[in-house]
Design an enzyme around this catalytic site. Structure first.
Site, PDB file in Angstrom:
ATOM      1  N   TYR A   1       0.811  -1.215   0.000  1.00  0.00           N
ATOM      2  CA  TYR A   1       0.000   0.000   0.000  1.00  0.00           C
ATOM      3  C   TYR A   1       0.848   1.269   0.000  1.00  0.00           C
ATOM      4  O   TYR A   1       0.342   2.354  -0.274  1.00  0.00           O
ATOM      5  CB  TYR A   1      -0.951   0.019   1.201  1.00  0.00           C
ATOM      6  CG  TYR A   1      -2.019  -1.058   1.172  1.00  0.00           C
ATOM      7  CD1 TYR A   1      -2.381  -1.686  -0.014  1.00  0.00           C
ATOM      8  CD2 TYR A   1      -2.657  -1.450   2.337  1.00  0.00           C
ATOM      9  CE1 TYR A   1      -3.354  -2.670  -0.038  1.00  0.00           C
ATOM     10  CE2 TYR A   1      -3.638  -2.435   2.321  1.00  0.00           C
ATOM     11  CZ  TYR A   1      -3.982  -3.039   1.132  1.00  0.00           C
ATOM     12  OH  TYR A   1      -4.953  -4.012   1.109  1.00  0.00           O
TER      13      TYR A   1
ATOM     14  N   LYS B   1       3.805 -15.469   1.795  1.00  0.00           N
ATOM     15  CA  LYS B   1       3.747 -16.185   0.515  1.00  0.00           C
ATOM     16  C   LYS B   1       5.182 -16.403   0.043  1.00  0.00           C
ATOM     17  O   LYS B   1       5.577 -16.030  -1.068  1.00  0.00           O
ATOM     18  CB  LYS B   1       2.921 -15.391  -0.491  1.00  0.00           C
ATOM     19  CG  LYS B   1       2.520 -16.195  -1.735  1.00  0.00           C
ATOM     20  CD  LYS B   1       1.625 -17.382  -1.431  1.00  0.00           C
ATOM     21  CE  LYS B   1       1.191 -18.044  -2.745  1.00  0.00           C
ATOM     22  NZ  LYS B   1       0.583 -19.367  -2.517  1.00  0.00           N
TER      23      LYS B   1
ATOM     24  N   ASP C   1      -2.759 -18.381   1.213  1.00  0.00           N
ATOM     25  CA  ASP C   1      -3.913 -19.082   0.667  1.00  0.00           C
ATOM     26  C   ASP C   1      -4.374 -20.195   1.616  1.00  0.00           C
ATOM     27  O   ASP C   1      -5.573 -20.374   1.851  1.00  0.00           O
ATOM     28  CB  ASP C   1      -3.627 -19.620  -0.735  1.00  0.00           C
ATOM     29  CG  ASP C   1      -2.241 -20.244  -0.879  1.00  0.00           C
ATOM     30  OD1 ASP C   1      -1.429 -20.139   0.055  1.00  0.00           O
ATOM     31  OD2 ASP C   1      -1.975 -20.832  -1.946  1.00  0.00           O
TER      32      ASP C   1
ATOM     33  N   ASP D   1      -5.194  -7.337   5.659  1.00  0.00           N
ATOM     34  CA  ASP D   1      -6.430  -6.690   5.226  1.00  0.00           C
ATOM     35  C   ASP D   1      -7.439  -7.735   4.762  1.00  0.00           C
ATOM     36  O   ASP D   1      -8.614  -7.729   5.153  1.00  0.00           O
ATOM     37  CB  ASP D   1      -6.102  -5.710   4.093  1.00  0.00           C
ATOM     38  CG  ASP D   1      -7.217  -4.730   3.794  1.00  0.00           C
ATOM     39  OD1 ASP D   1      -8.291  -4.819   4.415  1.00  0.00           O
ATOM     40  OD2 ASP D   1      -7.015  -3.870   2.925  1.00  0.00           O
TER      41      ASP D   1
ATOM     42  N   ASP E   1     -10.982  -9.703   7.039  1.00  0.00           N
ATOM     43  CA  ASP E   1     -12.350  -9.704   6.526  1.00  0.00           C
ATOM     44  C   ASP E   1     -12.873 -11.132   6.418  1.00  0.00           C
ATOM     45  O   ASP E   1     -14.040 -11.404   6.712  1.00  0.00           O
ATOM     46  CB  ASP E   1     -12.402  -9.024   5.159  1.00  0.00           C
ATOM     47  CG  ASP E   1     -12.443  -7.505   5.262  1.00  0.00           C
ATOM     48  OD1 ASP E   1     -12.033  -6.980   6.316  1.00  0.00           O
ATOM     49  OD2 ASP E   1     -12.870  -6.839   4.295  1.00  0.00           O
TER      50      ASP E   1
END
Length: 372
Positions: A145, A196, A229, A253, A257
């Site tokens: 970001y 990752k 994942d 982020d 959620d």
């Protein structure tokens, strides 16, 4: 930060449903200042579209002064289609991302706790939800970001390309990992680091630094690793396996959620964003619900304020030094839910839904009962 015994909280509703849910959280915080003699003053401040219309800035100077002088910030939400009238440069200058960066709020805490009263409202099965109590620690001030270069460019042949840079330094990784390790040590002693590293160099560095920090400073904490994942799958398959999870900005982020489904609704999730400790051990802190501005329901008085109210509980514990009051507020929210208080997002089919203000009333009524 203020240096007197009286602490200051800047209350910034922001945009969309932000002012509605923050209004109820402010009522709850005011209850503590009045009924429990909490030494806190509240200062309301503007942010967003209306502030821009009035002053030409998303964060006016008086709001920035309130932020800089506060011990904690209670924030609502930002964004929505109406903000298109704000020029892009003005929006970037006053963005929540830039505010987080300017305050160096590098550690974002998002607790995921299931309430038996909401088992039927959650999309996951009850057997999956039992005993869920973990915290996602999201690195908040670096990563994709904020990375440079970034942009959209047009090539000589007219084709367009968008690009972003995911970048971490060793110290940026180590400081958020150190925070997460310390948190895990204070809880059940388990930390899961999510990356990752099988395809991303920034994640290779992330994992190497977490492993090294574990060996040198936190060998007593059980450390595990998941690719992002797999982590998303595990959160919906068996969320009770986790204690503390630490990950980078974009993964945190997304995963938080996803984890909201264990809590019944995104509207239930609070958060705390913390900066580095000063010489007195105090941190800059911003508290906000995880949900966004939800422009589709803004102004309708139906938004769930519990994420914002539970953010006040985090503030009571982490900044205001009132763990007993924090526990009281958490019990009051649980009591209100046990008595059937529901906003539309957590109501079961056929169950009556409360307005935003009525849910605030229900929590305040529970506070009165429990404090009697």
């Amino acid at each position: 930060m203020s240096g007197t015994n009286m602490m200051r909280v800047a209350v910034i509703g922001g945009e969309g449903i932000g002012p509605e849910v923050t209004g109820q959280a402010r009522r709850v915080l005011s209850w503590f200042t009045e009924r429990r003699r909490l030494p806190v003053t509240l200062e309301d401040a503007e942010f967003g579209l209306e502030a821009y219309r009035r002053t030409g800035k998303v964060i006016p100077p008086e709001t920035r002064a309130a932020i800089d002088g506060a011990d904690a910030i209670l924030f609502g939400a930002t964004g929505g289609p109406e903000t298109a009238e704000v020029p892009a440069e003005a929006r970037r200058e006053g963005s929540l991302l830039k505010l987080r960066r300017s305050l160096d709020l590098y550690a974002n805490l998002r607790p995921i706790i299931t309430d038996p009263a909401l088992y039927e409202a959650a999309p996951l099965k009850e057997r999956v939800l039992r005993g869920v109590d973990f915290i996602i620690v999201r690195e908040l001030s670096s990563g994709i970001y904020f990375g440079e270069p970034r942009g959209i460019e047009t090539g000589p042949d007219g084709s367009r390309r968008g690009f972003n840079t995911n970048s971490y330094t060793a110290e940026e990784v180590r400081r958020v990992a150190r925070f997460a390790f310390g948190l895990a040590r204070s809880r059940r002693g388990r930390l899961c680091s999510v990356d990752k590293a099988n395809v991303m160099e920034a994640s290779v560095l992330w994992r190497e630094e977490v492993v090294a920090l574990h060996a040198s400073e936190f060998p007593d904490v059980a450390l595990s690793h998941l690719y992002v994942d797999n982590a998303a799958m595990q959160i919906v398959r068996d969320p009770a396996q986790f204690d503390v999870m630490v990950t980078d900005n974009i993964f945190g982020d997304i995963l938080s959620d996803c984890a909201a489904m264990a809590a019944g609704s995104l509207g239930m999730l609070p958060s705390a964003s913390l900066g580095p400790a000063d010489t007195r051990g105090r941190r800059q802190a911003l508290y906000e619900p995880v949900h966004g501005s939800a422009p589709d329901i803004a102004g309708k008085g139906i938004a769930n304020p519990l994420g914002s109210i539970l953010s006040v509980a985090m503030m009571l514990r982490l900044t205001l030094g009132q763990p007993d009051d924090a526990a009281l507020l958490e019990r009051a929210v649980a009591d209100a839910l046990a008595r059937g208080a529901r906003t539309a997002d957590i109501a079961e089919p056929g169950q009556a839904a409360l307005s935003t203000a009525a849910m605030g009333d229900a929590v305040l009524a529970s506070l009165e009962r429990l404090a009697a």
